[in-house]
Design a protein around this motif. Structure first.
Motif, PDB file in Angstrom:
ATOM      1  N   LYS A   1       6.796  -2.035  -0.557  1.00  9.40           N
ATOM      2  CA  LYS A   1       5.267  -1.654  -0.303  1.00  9.40           C
ATOM      3  C   LYS A   1       5.209  -0.292  -1.199  1.00  9.40           C
ATOM      4  N   CYS A   2       6.193   0.591  -0.901  1.00  7.75           N
ATOM      5  CA  CYS A   2       6.175   2.000  -1.585  1.00  7.75           C
ATOM      6  C   CYS A   2       7.523   2.401  -1.886  1.00  7.75           C
TER       7      CYS A   2
ATOM      8  N   ASP B   1       4.628  -3.344  -9.405  1.00  7.04           N
ATOM      9  CA  ASP B   1       3.287  -3.067  -8.819  1.00  7.04           C
ATOM     10  C   ASP B   1       3.517  -2.090  -7.679  1.00  7.04           C
TER      11      ASP B   1
ATOM     12  N   ASP C   1       2.294   8.261  -9.248  1.00 10.07           N
ATOM     13  CA  ASP C   1       1.714   8.352  -8.065  1.00 10.07           C
ATOM     14  C   ASP C   1       2.090   9.446  -7.336  1.00 10.07           C
TER      15      ASP C   1
ATOM     16  N   ASP D   1      -1.440   4.254   1.974  1.00  8.59           N
ATOM     17  CA  ASP D   1      -2.505   3.405   1.753  1.00  8.59           C
ATOM     18  C   ASP D   1      -2.807   2.783   0.303  1.00  8.59           C
ATOM     19  N   LYS D   2      -1.859   3.029  -0.681  1.00  5.60           N
ATOM     20  CA  LYS D   2      -2.067   2.453  -2.196  1.00  5.60           C
ATOM     21  C   LYS D   2      -1.349   1.271  -1.847  1.00  5.60           C
ATOM     22  N   GLU D   3      -2.457   0.452  -2.895  1.00  3.53           N
ATOM     23  CA  GLU D   3      -2.008  -1.082  -2.715  1.00  3.53           C
ATOM     24  C   GLU D   3      -1.314  -1.285  -4.267  1.00  3.53           C
ATOM     25  N   HIS D   4      -1.555  -0.392  -5.219  1.00  2.00           N
ATOM     26  CA  HIS D   4      -1.108  -0.788  -6.490  1.00  2.00           C
ATOM     27  C   HIS D   4      -0.475   0.731  -7.024  1.00  2.00           C
TER      28      HIS D   4
END
Length: 177
Positions: A45-46, A63, A90, A146-149
């Motif tokens: 996820k990250c 991604d 990011d 909360d980032k999806e990409h």
């Protein structure tokens, strides 16, 4: 150590080379095969990664919202700087963020490596710098939650996928200048 403090155990995987894994302590530090790593990346996820080319392309391909760790060498510093200049990060924690000192990753490699070694020693021996390091990691993690990409994904639009030859040509062209 910092990541272990801020990420719940069940969500933490620290992947490294076999050489480093044997020297580091902890239940979450492991060396994975490339196949295992690709499986992990597909579910990630990250991430916090060193800004090496392989990691950069893995973050783009899968991604993954990513915080780029302080560079371990001159080329990683140059790569992270290029990503930052092109708004493809990011998050990026640089040695200069921790030490309030300039880091020029285009200097002679030996000079850069000496500066990085001194930075590491300072973070490990100075409790206030270690705390600052931890706070920067916490802030970076909070920014990813909360980032999806991942922003690095945009590289694929520029360079495409499976472009090892194209990338090699661009690197050759750049190095020839």
């Amino acid at each position: 150590t910092v990541l272990r403090r801020i990420i719940p155990d069940e969500n933490l995987k620290i992947a490294t080379s076999k050489a480093f894994a044997s020297d580091l302590e902890g239940p979450f530090i492991t060396s994975y095969s490339r196949e295992e790593m690709l499986e992990i990346l597909s579910k990630t996820k990250c991430a916090f990664m060193t800004p090496g080319l392989g990691n950069i392309y893995d973050a783009a391909e899968y991604d993954i919202p990513t915080v780029w760790l302080p560079p371990a060498n001159d080329s990683q510093g140059q790569q992270a700087s290029l990503l930052k200049e092109n708004n493809l990060v990011d998050g990026f924690i640089d040695w200069s963020d921790i030490l309030n000192a300039d880091f020029d990753y285009k200097k002679e490699q030996s000079d850069v490596l000496n500066q990085i070694t001194k930075a590491m020693q300072s973070v490990f021996t100075d409790e206030s710098l270690h705390k600052k390091f931890e706070n920067l990691f916490r802030e970076a993690l909070d920014s990813l939650i909360d980032k999806e990409h991942g922003k690095t994904r945009a590289m694929l639009n520029m360079f495409g996928t499976g472009g090892a030859e194209k990338t090699a040509d661009l690197i050759y062209e750049y190095a020839s200048k």
